[in-house]
Design an enzyme around this catalytic site. Sequence first.
Site, PDB file in Angstrom:
ATOM      1  N   ASN A   9      12.993  21.799-119.328  1.00 24.28           N
ATOM      2  CA  ASN A   9      14.394  20.604-119.548  1.00 24.28           C
ATOM      3  C   ASN A   9      13.557  19.382-119.389  1.00 24.28           C
ATOM      4  OD1 ASN A   9      16.091  18.872-118.642  1.00 24.28           O
ATOM      5  ND2 ASN A   9      16.762  19.684-116.669  1.00 24.28           N
ATOM      6  N   LYS A  11      14.440  16.724-118.517  1.00 23.47           N
ATOM      7  CA  LYS A  11      14.862  15.439-117.815  1.00 23.47           C
ATOM      8  C   LYS A  11      14.905  13.520-118.683  1.00 23.47           C
ATOM      9  CE  LYS A  11      14.177  18.527-114.235  1.00 23.47           C
ATOM     10  NZ  LYS A  11      13.916  19.004-112.481  1.00 23.47           N
ATOM     11  N   HIS A  95      23.720  21.270-114.649  1.00 21.22           N
ATOM     12  CA  HIS A  95      22.101  20.859-114.119  1.00 21.22           C
ATOM     13  C   HIS A  95      23.043  20.321-112.340  1.00 21.22           C
ATOM     14  CE1 HIS A  95      18.277  20.275-112.718  1.00 21.22           C
ATOM     15  NE2 HIS A  95      17.834  20.771-113.738  1.00 21.22           N
ATOM     16  N   GLU A  97      20.744  18.294-111.477  1.00 19.88           N
ATOM     17  CA  GLU A  97      21.016  17.512-110.679  1.00 19.88           C
ATOM     18  C   GLU A  97      22.175  17.024-111.453  1.00 19.88           C
ATOM     19  OE1 GLU A  97      17.161  17.546-113.372  1.00 19.88           O
ATOM     20  OE2 GLU A  97      15.825  18.136-111.504  1.00 19.88           O
ATOM     21  N   GLU A 167      19.091  28.818-111.105  1.00 22.12           N
ATOM     22  CA  GLU A 167      18.340  27.747-110.745  1.00 22.12           C
ATOM     23  C   GLU A 167      18.530  27.757-109.150  1.00 22.12           C
ATOM     24  OE1 GLU A 167      16.321  25.474-114.014  1.00 22.12           O
ATOM     25  OE2 GLU A 167      18.251  24.350-113.218  1.00 22.12           O
ATOM     26  N   GLY A 173      11.408  21.953-108.280  1.00 30.19           N
ATOM     27  CA  GLY A 173      10.714  20.570-108.068  1.00 30.19           C
ATOM     28  C   GLY A 173       9.868  20.510-107.058  1.00 30.19           C
ATOM     29  N   SER A 213      11.068  25.344-110.116  1.00 33.83           N
ATOM     30  CA  SER A 213       9.124  25.687-109.951  1.00 33.83           C
ATOM     31  C   SER A 213       8.782  26.780-110.441  1.00 33.83           C
ATOM     32  CB  SER A 213       8.882  25.438-108.778  1.00 33.83           C
ATOM     33  OG  SER A 213       9.546  24.429-107.650  1.00 33.83           O
ATOM     34  N   GLY A 235       9.416  21.052-114.761  1.00 27.69           N
ATOM     35  CA  GLY A 235       7.949  19.734-114.616  1.00 27.69           C
ATOM     36  C   GLY A 235       6.621  20.672-114.783  1.00 27.69           C
TER      37      GLY A 235
HETATM   38  C1  PEP Z   1      14.422  22.065-113.505  1.00 26.62           C
HETATM   39  O1  PEP Z   1      14.696  21.524-114.344  1.00 26.62           O
HETATM   40  O2  PEP Z   1      15.624  22.684-114.493  1.00 26.62           O
HETATM   41  C2  PEP Z   1      13.856  23.470-113.304  1.00 26.62           C
HETATM   42  C3  PEP Z   1      13.912  24.644-112.488  1.00 26.62           C
HETATM   43  O3  PEP Z   1      12.865  21.823-112.272  1.00 26.62           O
HETATM   44  P1  PEP Z   1      11.653  22.266-111.845  1.00 26.62           P
HETATM   45  O4  PEP Z   1      10.494  23.232-112.708  1.00 26.62           O
HETATM   46  O5  PEP Z   1      10.355  21.469-111.712  1.00 26.62           O
HETATM   47  O6  PEP Z   1      12.122  23.326-110.459  1.00 26.62           O
END
Ligand code: PEP
Length: 252
Positions: A9, A11, A95, A97, A167, A173, A213, A235
């Site tokens: 992803n 973003k 998601h 966010e 998640e 993040g 993460s 990320g």
């Molecule tokens: C995500 O955006 O779905 C995500 C899991 O981000 P990160 O891997 O950066 O924690």
Amino acid sequence: MRTPIIAGNWKLNKTISEAVESVAALRTLVADVNEVEIVVAPTFTALFAVAQVLENGNIRLSAQDVFWEDRGAFTGEVSPAMLKDAGCDYVIIGHSERRQYFSETNESVNRKAKAAHAHGLKPIICVGEQLEDREAGRTEAVIRDHVINGIAELSADQILSTVIAYEPVWAIGTGKTATADEAQEVHTFIRSLLAETYSDEVASQVRIQYGGSVKPDNAAELMAQPDVDGALVGGASLEAESFAQIVKAACR
Ligand code: PEP
């Protein structure tokens, strides 16, 4: 057996040329991978250009969101048919966010998931608890709410081509990852909700990704869990090299 699925992803990152460059590098790095489904989710503006680079390869394209209507006076929105037209097979829905900053609700997630299926797009439905939910012992209640309402009225066939991404919001993040045991526990619970809603047989075939993460150095341990069928990666998906390492960690 469930084929692991690793999705990146991106973003709000990468211009069109950066996206094309990154995905071209990734394509080379994972050219020999065929036991894992690989997905990248660039921004809307880069989808079509990325689709050209991915043609006839082993990487699928996803959008990061969709609207449920086909057309009309909905300024700023993008329909499922438009995403298919741009080359998408998948779309990320719900998601955290989007839930946090753009008022996404279980009801809108469900409308989007149904619209996606109606146009042959496979939804990756994100669910996950906040830190305060976990600390107050409400993880299962939140997950139940997100899953049951997010998948409402999807047929068994539709749920089989839906991916659930667990998640935990506190792990996105932040560099904090759920332990492999914590992830497995929630994934087992999600599978039990699917069994309750459909059947054991259907539940055993639905893929449940972990996200939060995920990095090259923790991916293998997470994915070794019996109910963790891949990862949704933020990320660490921005660099082709680290994303390719995560993909390879999913090769069993
Ligand atoms: C995500 O955006 O779905 C995500 C899991 O981000 P990160 O891997 O950066 O924690």
